[in-house]
Enzyme design. Structure first.
Site, mmCIF file in Angstrom:
data_model
loop_
_atom_site.group_PDB
_atom_site.id
_atom_site.type_symbol
_atom_site.label_atom_id
_atom_site.label_comp_id
_atom_site.label_asym_id
_atom_site.label_seq_id
_atom_site.Cartn_x
_atom_site.Cartn_y
_atom_site.Cartn_z
ATOM 1 N N SER A 57 30.206 21.648 25.060
ATOM 2 C CA SER A 57 29.382 22.758 24.404
ATOM 3 C C SER A 57 29.088 23.634 25.578
ATOM 4 O O SER A 57 28.499 23.255 26.712
ATOM 5 C CB SER A 57 28.249 22.467 23.474
ATOM 6 O OG SER A 57 27.463 23.589 23.242
ATOM 7 N N TYR A 111 20.216 18.269 21.695
ATOM 8 C CA TYR A 111 21.826 18.495 21.674
ATOM 9 C C TYR A 111 22.031 19.091 23.187
ATOM 10 O O TYR A 111 23.204 18.509 23.612
ATOM 11 C CB TYR A 111 21.592 19.588 20.664
ATOM 12 C CG TYR A 111 22.903 20.119 20.801
ATOM 13 C CD1 TYR A 111 24.141 19.251 20.085
ATOM 14 C CD2 TYR A 111 23.580 21.547 21.034
ATOM 15 C CE1 TYR A 111 25.409 19.952 19.827
ATOM 16 C CE2 TYR A 111 24.981 21.752 20.884
ATOM 17 C CZ TYR A 111 25.882 20.914 20.423
ATOM 18 O OH TYR A 111 27.064 21.631 20.357
#
Length: 700
Positions: free
Chosen positions: A577, A590
């Site tokens: 990501s 995250y």
């Protein structure tokens, strides 16, 4: 109407209500599809059918006789109207005046296009003269195991007479071609009452002047042979009885999953090969049998068989009574090298001055006592079909050896078909393999937007794909969609929780047993969470780390094991990501886990390089379309973080990017394709950002 079948009997599926309104070509198609629907009648791609039809000549307007015959390379079970070649019968008969004898029969194939009716582009097959010169309107040529068992017996002619009397004749072995067509014509003239003929080591011809009668005759003759074998073999042990006992089903599959990557590595020198494992009752009976080594060494008899399987298999040295798979794996190198040497010697003994160069000398079929049969080929469908053909060969050997003595084709005859110049020309016309042909990919999170888009991209380039996910419903739906687009052969699924060590190992057993190993891992399974750090619970922190860090470690570790066992390299793609490089508010768990992924990929790139295992990263950002992590709380949380609503979030992300463009699953799939393909063969340890531009995520 069709008649019901009794157990183990061929079913007459002819439906008069459906067929009576058909034209003769349509009846030919109907008959062909019915015959090809039962593998006891003919194997995949085997056999052919024909009809001689009166039609209007598009040039002269006169009525002419036209031969409709299955074209080259078709399958009677799945053929359509465009699968038939059409030729003028008067021109086919005129070819007899050009025939210079058996030494020149191959040149007759070059004349067939000159006989084409109505500019039909479908190429006529080598079997066209066999159909043309039988003086009946309808002809079936099938390869049923029961008939080939008669054809492959030492006393084939006597058995044919014993079973069928004068109803069915017999002709000695002759390679398919023009001369055999003339032999059939001569037989029919001398035996006008005969309804068909058994061709030694080849198959069955039957004929009639009515389409339905021809179909029913074919079934009748095959059933008669099958019934005769049942009577003759009752109470007899097949193949000399059992010498081994099978392992349990789970142990068989585990053994195959260990053997197949090792074999795959040895046989993938010229191109990546795909495997298929079969442990059906028929296969286990044969691999466990006392006479299996003797029969396997004799080779297959029917040309359709050995063109798919090579003339003989490789028998793997494995004792199921004292199972030591590791020792068997250690011995594979010598066993495979010996097979190659034997094949090269066969080529050297039999080659002719104009023979094509020697092809791949590796075995196609591997027989493992107590375990089953493994086949390897250039793609999954071919590997599966090769296995089916060897099961046909097993059935033939069972029958022939029970009532007589099984015989394979003479070595020179087998070679002359395998290296037939006409067969070589057909191989040369095959389309160039796609960029991922023979590659096997495992995709975690395979039922989500990015996972399914990546799977579709790989499948489009010829790969096989194992979809792994924890959502069985979504897996089934995705697999159904992709199988519909690309075929059931190339798509498999497995339920896998990436945080469960045993589940991950089991998934690799599945991919190895289904496809033979793995070339590509796309580590894509994920979750997302959003919370200020003071509201981030330990459970939430650990959940992110477990799935996004530990999960990526576990699936990569198992991939390394299989890839190293194969010894042919591999590619691992992490779907990380933008947040692994650029911090984001209210997402510490995250972002940290994604950063861990990226650094793990760098470490694995270092470890994998000596073995040709490349590890790279794709960094998406804000892929909302089809993504399961954007369902539920995460979507609400991120919308809250940026003071917008659900509908405005995608627009916000698009406007935030430098390029002002939305990022789609297909965009990530394209990057994942590049990093897994040979286009990036010299790249490892790299990161590709697919985020429409984010300066904070620029790699430094």
């Amino acid at each position: 109407m069709s008649q019901p079948a009794t157990p183990d009997r061929l079913e007459n599926k002819w439906d008069s209500a459906r067929a009576d309104g058909m034209t003769e070509p349509e009846k030919l198609l109907y008959r062909s599809n019915l015959l090809g629907s039962d593998k006891r009648i003919t194997n995949y791609g085997g056999g052919n059918t024909s009809a001689k039809v009166s039609q209007k000549d598009p040039l002269t307007g006169e009525t002419v006789e036209v031969l409709w015959v299955k074209g080259s390379g078709g399958d009677v079970g799945s053929i359509g109207m465009d699968g038939f070649a059409t030729l003028y019968m008067d021109k086919l008969n005129a070819l007899k005046g050009l025939y210079r004898g058996v030494e020149y029969e191959d040149e007759m194939v070059g004349y067939l296009p000159h006989c084409t009716f109505n500019l039909n582009p479908r190429a006529a097959s080598i079997d066209t003269p066999l159909h043309a010169y039988v003086p009946k309107k309808h002809v079936d040529h099938m390869h049923p195991d029961a008939i080939i068992a008669i054809a492959a017996a030492n006393d084939s002619k006597a058995l044919t007479q014993q079973i069928f009397g004068d109803e069915i004749g017999w002709l000695p072995w002759k390679r398919p071609g023009y001369e055999l067509g003339l032999w059939l014509e001569d037989f029919c003239r001398k035996n006008p009452e005969a309804k068909g003929v058994v061709l030694e080591s080849h198959g069955l011809f039957t004929w009639d002047d009515d389409a339905r009668a021809c179909y029913e005759l074919t079934l009748e003759i095959i059933q008669k042979a099958s019934d005769w074998f049942v009577e003759q073999t009752a109470g007899k042990e097949a193949f000399g009885g059992a010498a081994h006992q099978s392992l349990s089903a789970d142990d068989r599959r585990a053994a195959a999953a260990t053997l197949m990557p090792a074999i795959r590595g040895f046989v993938s020198g010229n191109q990546h090969m795909v495997g298929h494992f079969t442990d059906s009752d028929a296969v286990l009976e044969f691999v466990n049998a006392r006479d299996m080594p003797r029969l396997a060494a004799l080779g297959t008899s029917c040309p359709d068989h050995f063109l798919r399987t090579k003339i003989r298999p490789l028998v793997v040295d494995f004792d199921p009574a004292k199972p030591d798979v590791a020792a068997t794996v250690a011995g594979l190198s010598d066993a495979i090298a010996a097979y190659r040497d034997d094949y090269a010697a066969y080529y050297g003994r039999c080659k002719r001055d104009d023979s094509p160069p020697m092809r791949d000398p590796n075995a196609v079929v591997y027989l493992v006592p107590g375990v089953g049969m493994i086949t390897f080929a250039k793609d999954k469908a071919t590997a599966r079909i090769s296995g089916e053909f060897y099961v046909n060969a097993i059935n033939v050997m069972r029958g022939a050896d029970a009532v007589s003595e099984y015989q394979g084709l003479p070595e020179q005859e087998a070679f002359d078909i395998e290296y037939w110049l006409l067969e070589e020309a057909k191989l040369q016309r095959m389309p160039k393999p796609k960029s991922m042909a023979g590659r096997v990919a495992l995709i975690t999170g395979g039922a989500g937007g990015i996972g399914s888009a990546t799977a579709e991209r790989y499948l489009r380039e010829g790969a096989c794909v194992m979809l792994a996910d924890i959502d069985d419903g979504a897996l089934a739906k995705t697999a159904e969609q992709l199988s519909g687009l690309f075929s059931q052969d190339v798509v498999r699924t497995v339920n896998m929780n990436v945080t469960d060590e045993d589940a991950v190992a089991a998934a690799y057993t599945e991919v190895s047993a289904e496809f033979g190993g793995i070339d590509i891992l796309v580590s894509n399974a994920g979750i997302a969470s959003s919370a200020p750090v003071e509201e981030t619970t330990l459970d939430l922190w650990n959940k992110n780390m477990s799935i996004l860090s530990t999960g990526y470690f576990l699936v990569s570790r198992e991939a390394f094991k299989v890839m190293k066992a194969q010894g042919i390299g591999g590619a691992i793609v992490f779907v990380a990501s933008k947040n692994g490089l650029a911090a984001s508010p209210n997402a510490s768990a995250y972002c940290t886990a994604k950063a861990s992924e990226i650094h793990l990929a760098r470490c694995l790139a270092l470890e994998g390089a000596p073995d040709g295992i490349r590890v790279n990263v794709v960094n998406p950002d804000a892929v909302l379309k089809g993504s399961k992590i954007w369902e539920g709380e995460w979507l609400e949380q991120r919308a809250g973080t940026y003071n917008t609503d659900k509908e405005g979030l995608e627009e916000m992300y698009r406007n935030r990017s430098m390029l002002k463009r939305s990022v789609l699953p297909e965009d990530i799939a394209e990057a994942a394709y590049f990093l897994a393909s040979d286009l990036s063969a010299k790249s490892t340890g790299n990161i590709i950002n697919v985020d429409a531009g984010n300066v904070q995520a620029f790699t430094r």
